[in-house]
Design an enzyme around this catalytic site. Sequence first.
Site, PDB file in Angstrom:
ATOM      1  N   LYS A   1     -67.686 -13.729  66.505  1.00 12.51           N
ATOM      2  CA  LYS A   1     -67.165 -14.166  67.814  1.00 12.51           C
ATOM      3  C   LYS A   1     -67.699 -15.560  68.134  1.00 12.51           C
ATOM      4  CE  LYS A   1     -67.453 -13.150  72.816  1.00 12.51           C
ATOM      5  NZ  LYS A   1     -67.878 -12.213  73.877  1.00 12.51           N
TER       6      LYS A   1
ATOM      7  N   ASP B   1     -68.496 -18.843  77.851  1.00 11.86           N
ATOM      8  CA  ASP B   1     -67.756 -17.751  78.487  1.00 11.86           C
ATOM      9  C   ASP B   1     -68.010 -17.757  79.996  1.00 11.86           C
ATOM     10  OD1 ASP B   1     -66.457 -15.457  79.223  1.00 11.86           O
ATOM     11  OD2 ASP B   1     -67.888 -14.071  78.272  1.00 11.86           O
TER      12      ASP B   1
ATOM     13  N   LYS C   1     -67.394 -15.080  86.137  1.00 17.50           N
ATOM     14  CA  LYS C   1     -68.720 -14.457  86.201  1.00 17.50           C
ATOM     15  C   LYS C   1     -69.485 -14.979  87.419  1.00 17.50           C
ATOM     16  CE  LYS C   1     -69.535 -13.743  81.247  1.00 17.50           C
ATOM     17  NZ  LYS C   1     -69.694 -12.283  81.298  1.00 17.50           N
TER      18      LYS C   1
ATOM     19  N   ASP D   1     -72.509 -17.308  73.743  1.00 17.85           N
ATOM     20  CA  ASP D   1     -71.469 -16.339  73.417  1.00 17.85           C
ATOM     21  C   ASP D   1     -70.798 -16.631  72.069  1.00 17.85           C
ATOM     22  OD1 ASP D   1     -70.404 -13.942  74.181  1.00 17.85           O
ATOM     23  OD2 ASP D   1     -68.786 -14.802  75.391  1.00 17.85           O
TER      24      ASP D   1
ATOM     25  N   ASP E   1     -62.600 -11.514  81.497  1.00 17.52           N
ATOM     26  CA  ASP E   1     -63.970 -11.645  80.989  1.00 17.52           C
ATOM     27  C   ASP E   1     -64.217 -10.742  79.775  1.00 17.52           C
ATOM     28  OD1 ASP E   1     -66.511 -12.599  80.845  1.00 17.52           O
ATOM     29  OD2 ASP E   1     -67.311 -11.400  82.510  1.00 17.52           O
TER      30      ASP E   1
ATOM     31  N   GLU F   1     -63.039 -11.063  76.925  1.00 15.63           N
ATOM     32  CA  GLU F   1     -62.270 -11.978  76.067  1.00 15.63           C
ATOM     33  C   GLU F   1     -62.652 -11.874  74.598  1.00 15.63           C
ATOM     34  OE1 GLU F   1     -65.025 -12.770  77.470  1.00 15.63           O
ATOM     35  OE2 GLU F   1     -66.044 -13.723  75.787  1.00 15.63           O
TER      36      GLU F   1
ATOM     37  N   ARG G   1     -63.077  -9.314  72.621  1.00 19.96           N
ATOM     38  CA  ARG G   1     -62.196  -8.410  71.866  1.00 19.96           C
ATOM     39  C   ARG G   1     -60.803  -8.993  71.684  1.00 19.96           C
ATOM     40  NH1 ARG G   1     -63.320  -3.871  76.338  1.00 19.96           N
ATOM     41  NH2 ARG G   1     -65.199  -5.154  76.530  1.00 19.96           N
TER      42      ARG G   1
HETATM   43  N1  BES Z   1     -69.992 -12.314  76.485  1.00 17.15           N
HETATM   44  C1  BES Z   1     -69.894 -11.208  77.356  1.00 17.15           C
HETATM   45  C2  BES Z   1     -70.889 -10.105  77.022  1.00 17.15           C
HETATM   46  C3  BES Z   1     -72.323 -10.355  77.415  1.00 17.15           C
HETATM   47  C4  BES Z   1     -72.735 -10.221  78.716  1.00 17.15           C
HETATM   48  C5  BES Z   1     -73.267 -10.632  76.442  1.00 17.15           C
HETATM   49  C6  BES Z   1     -74.065 -10.415  79.049  1.00 17.15           C
HETATM   50  C7  BES Z   1     -74.583 -10.808  76.777  1.00 17.15           C
HETATM   51  C8  BES Z   1     -74.982 -10.694  78.080  1.00 17.15           C
HETATM   52  C9  BES Z   1     -68.507 -10.601  77.285  1.00 17.15           C
HETATM   53  O1  BES Z   1     -67.482 -11.485  77.037  1.00 17.15           O
HETATM   54  C10 BES Z   1     -68.245  -9.983  78.614  1.00 17.15           C
HETATM   55  O2  BES Z   1     -68.155 -10.695  79.557  1.00 17.15           O
HETATM   56  N2  BES Z   1     -68.136  -8.666  78.643  1.00 17.15           N
HETATM   57  C11 BES Z   1     -67.922  -7.959  79.843  1.00 17.15           C
HETATM   58  C12 BES Z   1     -66.884  -6.895  79.571  1.00 17.15           C
HETATM   59  C13 BES Z   1     -66.376  -6.227  80.794  1.00 17.15           C
HETATM   60  C14 BES Z   1     -65.548  -7.176  81.615  1.00 17.15           C
HETATM   61  C15 BES Z   1     -65.539  -5.034  80.367  1.00 17.15           C
HETATM   62  C16 BES Z   1     -69.246  -7.316  80.273  1.00 17.15           C
HETATM   63  O3  BES Z   1     -69.993  -6.865  79.407  1.00 17.15           O
HETATM   64  O4  BES Z   1     -69.517  -7.339  81.453  1.00 17.15           O
HETATM   65 ZN    ZN Z   2     -67.939 -13.153  76.032  1.00 16.16          ZN
HETATM   66 MN    MN Z   3     -66.723 -12.352  78.814  1.00 16.60          MN
END
Ligand code: BES
Ligand code: ZN
Ligand code: MN
Length: 495
Positions: free
Chosen positions: A265, A270, A277, A288, A347, A349, A351
């Site tokens: 990835k 992000d 966020k 990210d 967010d 993104e 996947r």
């Molecule tokens: N890059 C983030 C995941 C992340 C969050 C990694 C905090 C490390 C620390 C990912 O893109 C994301 O934002 N995931 C969301 C998914 C949710 C919207 C289903 C998450 O984990 O909040």
């Molecule tokens: Zn992300």
């Molecule tokens: Mn995200």
Amino acid sequence: MDYGIKTGEAGKTKTTCLMVGIFSDGKLSHSAKELDKLSKGNLSGQIKAYSFSGEIGQSQLLLEQPGIIAKQILLLGCGNEEKLNAEKFKKIYALAAATLKKHAIVDSASTLIELSVNGTSEQTKLCLATQAQEATLYAFDQFKEKPKKKKAEPKKHFYLTPNNKAAQKGLEQGKAIAGGICLAKDLGNLPGNICNPTYLANEARKLSRQFKSVSTQVLSDAELKKQGLNSLLAVSQGSDQPAKLIIMQYNGGKKGDKPEVLVGKGVTFDSGGISLKPGAGMDEMKYDMCGAASVFGTMQALAELGLAINVVGIVPAVENMPSGGACRPGDIVKTMSGKTVEILNTDAEGRLILCDALTYAAKYNPAHVIDIATLTGACVIALGAHASAVYSNDEDLTGAIIDAGKDISDRGWPMPMWDEYQDQIKSPFADIANIGGRPAGSITAACFLSRFTKDYSWAHLDIAGTAWVSGGEKKGGTGRPVAMLTQYLINAAAN
Ligand code: BES
Ligand code: ZN
Ligand code: MN
């Protein structure tokens, strides 16, 4: 630092600083006993005088001892002799290197390879020691003013150990893995305004200039559109930075050998997109792209080692930003696979870019595909910083990945992907929704990816908790899981 192997007696080793291990309750290691004899009991006298108890985390620098050639001796606490394991061994060598740095000791030697470390071979000990020292000496200071007077830096370290094939292999692998980790840390630590998708593409081109065995191909927006990677492009469309699909091919195996494919990835920043966020800590979303960074680091390490295996590294690289052109919650996109996805949260993104990259990966007729992603905050809650989550549709592959991580002390832990979880990502309007609610967030993200990986043996590593250290003074990329992936490939090349 440069590393080498030296044979011969510890007491006769010409070096500025000689490192020896002391166990709990001041129990001497083999070399410490030898030095104690040569110094006519002086060493054990000093151990008592300093109340050196030999716990892990304890160190003591001693000045010249009678009968010993080395100018200084560094005592290192090794804890309980029976309980010494790979994790602790790394801690000891990390403290060793920190002491060298602190006291500006340029050349040194260590006797600790002689210690028996539970479940760890001679070869792995050298590999771990070198990784631990390099990790400690790592600094990311390219954006800081240069100090006027620079302290001397550790330059050369010798391991006192029989110079055999295993030792040399361990050293060679340690150096290659440490180099890969360093590259992954650098890429992770670079800010989003510098390390964007185009920067990553150039980094791949650099690798192929460095190594004849690596060739790079970069697909840009128009080509991605033509090939139908619409889900990836939907994430990128809110950014002024163009998306890239970066492909690095390492050919070390036979021509017809099926490749191992690594997919990382590469979200270079992000923001969350329209599902923005919160502000606090958002800077950390420059990390990210640590999945991508681990693919770069692993490609470099394996090219350096010249492993007899074919490997393809694929990096979908995008920036996730909100703008008037950004995709919105509710949008439906057609992925490269033909399946449609309802984007309920922009967010989620990772996947969305991975699903297209995973579909693309099938072109290479892979032996296995492993994707590596800072995919979910939920994974941080589940496993914290000590293990990467391992999901797979192939039990043998899970085993191979977890064993490799165990060997090299870069842990993974298996997670379930039962069918029942798949219900959480149903959509009334499209084939799949891109979020599955709060429960089991890391698992439903893996379930989403599993819909695109049915045709091959696949594993997914959620490294959200392991790829960087969050907040505070120690904030920074860890270079994980370069060691795990490289060890996995070393093992795969040997089979
Ligand atoms: N890059 C983030 C995941 C992340 C969050 C990694 C905090 C490390 C620390 C990912 O893109 C994301 O934002 N995931 C969301 C998914 C949710 C919207 C289903 C998450 O984990 O909040
Ligand atoms: Zn992300
Ligand atoms: Mn995200």
